[in-house]
Design a protein around this motif. Sequence first.
Motif, PDB file in Angstrom:
ATOM      1  N   ILE A   5       0.955  -1.270   0.071  1.00 44.89           N
ATOM      2  CA  ILE A   5       0.092   0.015   0.202  1.00 44.89           C
ATOM      3  C   ILE A   5       0.806   1.304  -0.097  1.00 44.89           C
ATOM      4  CG2 ILE A   5      -1.847   1.417   1.232  1.00 44.89           C
ATOM      5  CD1 ILE A   5      -2.881  -1.462   2.313  1.00 44.89           C
ATOM      6  N   GLU A   6       2.025   1.147   0.766  1.00 45.96           N
ATOM      7  CA  GLU A   6       2.563   2.639   0.910  1.00 45.96           C
ATOM      8  C   GLU A   6       3.356   2.638  -0.382  1.00 45.96           C
ATOM      9  OE1 GLU A   6       5.441   1.471   4.131  1.00 45.96           O
ATOM     10  OE2 GLU A   6       3.905   2.217   5.595  1.00 45.96           O
ATOM     11  N   LYS A   7       3.887   1.470  -1.045  1.00 45.42           N
ATOM     12  CA  LYS A   7       4.517   1.687  -2.513  1.00 45.42           C
ATOM     13  C   LYS A   7       3.550   2.183  -3.407  1.00 45.42           C
ATOM     14  CE  LYS A   7       7.791  -2.186  -2.328  1.00 45.42           C
ATOM     15  NZ  LYS A   7       8.094  -3.515  -2.911  1.00 45.42           N
ATOM     16  N   LEU A   8       2.105   1.928  -3.360  1.00 44.20           N
ATOM     17  CA  LEU A   8       1.400   2.300  -4.398  1.00 44.20           C
ATOM     18  C   LEU A   8       1.008   3.936  -3.875  1.00 44.20           C
ATOM     19  CD1 LEU A   8      -1.404  -0.415  -4.308  1.00 44.20           C
ATOM     20  CD2 LEU A   8      -0.201   0.382  -6.386  1.00 44.20           C
ATOM     21  N   MET A   9       0.846   4.349  -2.613  1.00 48.90           N
ATOM     22  CA  MET A   9       0.738   5.853  -2.267  1.00 48.90           C
ATOM     23  C   MET A   9       1.906   6.392  -2.958  1.00 48.90           C
ATOM     24  SD  MET A   9      -0.639   5.243   1.656  1.00 48.90           S
ATOM     25  CE  MET A   9      -0.501   6.918   2.060  1.00 48.90           C
ATOM     26  N   ASP A  10       3.071   5.981  -2.694  1.00 45.12           N
ATOM     27  CA  ASP A  10       4.208   6.780  -3.195  1.00 45.12           C
ATOM     28  C   ASP A  10       4.128   7.099  -4.600  1.00 45.12           C
ATOM     29  OD1 ASP A  10       6.818   8.111  -2.702  1.00 45.12           O
ATOM     30  OD2 ASP A  10       7.848   6.282  -3.820  1.00 45.12           O
ATOM     31  N   LYS A  11       3.906   5.762  -5.422  1.00 47.34           N
ATOM     32  CA  LYS A  11       3.621   6.127  -6.859  1.00 47.34           C
ATOM     33  C   LYS A  11       2.735   6.921  -7.417  1.00 47.34           C
ATOM     34  CE  LYS A  11       6.040   2.062  -8.365  1.00 47.34           C
ATOM     35  NZ  LYS A  11       6.331   1.003  -9.326  1.00 47.34           N
ATOM     36  N   PHE A  12       1.602   6.948  -6.484  1.00 47.41           N
ATOM     37  CA  PHE A  12       0.367   7.597  -6.786  1.00 47.41           C
ATOM     38  C   PHE A  12       0.714   9.094  -6.594  1.00 47.41           C
ATOM     39  CE2 PHE A  12      -3.456   9.971  -5.304  1.00 47.41           C
ATOM     40  CZ  PHE A  12      -4.252  10.153  -6.487  1.00 47.41           C
ATOM     41  N   ASP A  13       1.493   9.379  -5.584  1.00 53.09           N
ATOM     42  CA  ASP A  13       1.813  10.809  -5.096  1.00 53.09           C
ATOM     43  C   ASP A  13       2.720  11.429  -6.044  1.00 53.09           C
ATOM     44  OD1 ASP A  13       1.686  12.907  -3.290  1.00 53.09           O
ATOM     45  OD2 ASP A  13       3.766  12.366  -2.600  1.00 53.09           O
ATOM     46  N   LYS A  14       3.564  10.666  -6.737  1.00 51.97           N
ATOM     47  CA  LYS A  14       4.513  11.157  -7.583  1.00 51.97           C
ATOM     48  C   LYS A  14       4.043  11.245  -9.300  1.00 51.97           C
ATOM     49  CE  LYS A  14       8.663   9.644  -5.225  1.00 51.97           C
ATOM     50  NZ  LYS A  14       9.527   8.501  -4.967  1.00 51.97           N
ATOM     51  N   SER A  15       2.875  10.592  -9.139  1.00 49.42           N
ATOM     52  CA  SER A  15       2.250  10.573 -10.676  1.00 49.42           C
ATOM     53  C   SER A  15       1.219  12.042 -10.736  1.00 49.42           C
ATOM     54  CB  SER A  15       1.147   9.298 -10.814  1.00 49.42           C
ATOM     55  OG  SER A  15       0.083   9.583 -10.071  1.00 49.42           O
ATOM     56  N   SER A  16       0.880  12.167 -12.064  1.00 47.24           N
ATOM     57  CA  SER A  16       0.082  13.144 -12.365  1.00 47.24           C
ATOM     58  C   SER A  16      -1.495  12.745 -12.353  1.00 47.24           C
ATOM     59  CB  SER A  16       0.301  13.538 -13.782  1.00 47.24           C
ATOM     60  OG  SER A  16       0.021  12.436 -14.715  1.00 47.24           O
ATOM     61  N   MET A  17      -1.977  11.537 -11.683  1.00 52.53           N
ATOM     62  CA  MET A  17      -3.213  11.228 -11.730  1.00 52.53           C
ATOM     63  C   MET A  17      -3.765  11.818 -10.264  1.00 52.53           C
ATOM     64  SD  MET A  17      -3.202   6.884 -12.171  1.00 52.53           S
ATOM     65  CE  MET A  17      -2.053   6.487 -10.853  1.00 52.53           C
ATOM     66  N   LYS A  18      -5.231  12.221 -10.614  1.00 56.37           N
ATOM     67  CA  LYS A  18      -5.995  12.793  -9.655  1.00 56.37           C
ATOM     68  C   LYS A  18      -6.767  11.928  -8.695  1.00 56.37           C
ATOM     69  CE  LYS A  18      -4.840  16.904 -11.067  1.00 56.37           C
ATOM     70  NZ  LYS A  18      -3.855  17.654 -10.048  1.00 56.37           N
ATOM     71  N   GLU A  19      -7.112  10.770  -9.320  1.00 57.81           N
ATOM     72  CA  GLU A  19      -7.746   9.710  -8.453  1.00 57.81           C
ATOM     73  C   GLU A  19      -7.185   8.249  -8.968  1.00 57.81           C
ATOM     74  OE1 GLU A  19     -12.082  10.573  -7.406  1.00 57.81           O
ATOM     75  OE2 GLU A  19     -11.908  11.075  -9.421  1.00 57.81           O
ATOM     76  N   PHE A  20      -7.267   7.493  -7.933  1.00 59.84           N
ATOM     77  CA  PHE A  20      -6.901   6.061  -8.330  1.00 59.84           C
ATOM     78  C   PHE A  20      -7.793   5.239  -7.420  1.00 59.84           C
ATOM     79  CE2 PHE A  20      -4.052   2.533  -7.316  1.00 59.84           C
ATOM     80  CZ  PHE A  20      -3.849   2.036  -8.604  1.00 59.84           C
ATOM     81  N   LYS A  21      -8.328   4.266  -8.197  1.00 59.05           N
ATOM     82  CA  LYS A  21      -9.101   2.905  -7.252  1.00 59.05           C
ATOM     83  C   LYS A  21      -8.751   1.788  -7.737  1.00 59.05           C
ATOM     84  CE  LYS A  21     -13.847   1.994  -5.794  1.00 59.05           C
ATOM     85  NZ  LYS A  21     -15.227   2.119  -5.958  1.00 59.05           N
ATOM     86  N   ILE A  22      -8.734   0.827  -6.661  1.00 55.77           N
ATOM     87  CA  ILE A  22      -8.081  -0.687  -7.256  1.00 55.77           C
ATOM     88  C   ILE A  22      -8.701  -1.443  -6.167  1.00 55.77           C
ATOM     89  CG2 ILE A  22      -5.958  -0.656  -5.794  1.00 55.77           C
ATOM     90  CD1 ILE A  22      -4.756  -2.215  -7.751  1.00 55.77           C
ATOM     91  N   THR A  23      -9.031  -2.843  -6.505  1.00 48.14           N
ATOM     92  CA  THR A  23      -9.475  -3.854  -5.808  1.00 48.14           C
ATOM     93  C   THR A  23      -8.251  -4.753  -5.829  1.00 48.14           C
ATOM     94  OG1 THR A  23     -11.888  -3.139  -6.002  1.00 48.14           O
ATOM     95  CG2 THR A  23     -11.315  -5.578  -4.977  1.00 48.14           C
TER      96      THR A  23
END
Length: 145
Positions: free
Chosen positions: A6-24
């Motif tokens: 989860i922390e890796k996903l958060m870090d990658k999301f934070d550095k990305s230009s995406m505004k929203e991200f949802k995953i199951t």
Amino acid sequence: MEQKDIEKLMDKFDKSSMKEFKITADDGTDLYFSKLEHAAVQNVAQPAPAAGATASEQPAAQPAASGAKIKAPLVGIVYFAPSPEKPVYKKVGDHVKKGDTVCVIEAMKVINEVKSPVSGTITKKVAENGDMVEYDQPIFEIEED
């Protein structure tokens, strides 16, 4: 899904230009990340008081909402004091300045400060200590200066 994933996903999301991200995840874990500043406010009808409810149990009539709301910037558990034996950050009736810490939200064992977006007087506490709050859920109502 483990916390390090989860922390890796958060870090990658934070550095990305995406505004929203949802995953199951395969294990059924639902994750939602958002960088949106403000979402549309929805009006929600108050439920009718239960039959036999006393006047003290019924919600008090509120004046027209002209004030701002301090909303949860993320999903987590809200706490109004730094620890159980310490006093609360802010309570109803207190004056806050823009940027003052009003509470904290614990998410994935990380404590995040919630700061007031405006200056004013806190008129209502919407959430209770230890409540799970959703993203953009009101925590306090505040009457701006």
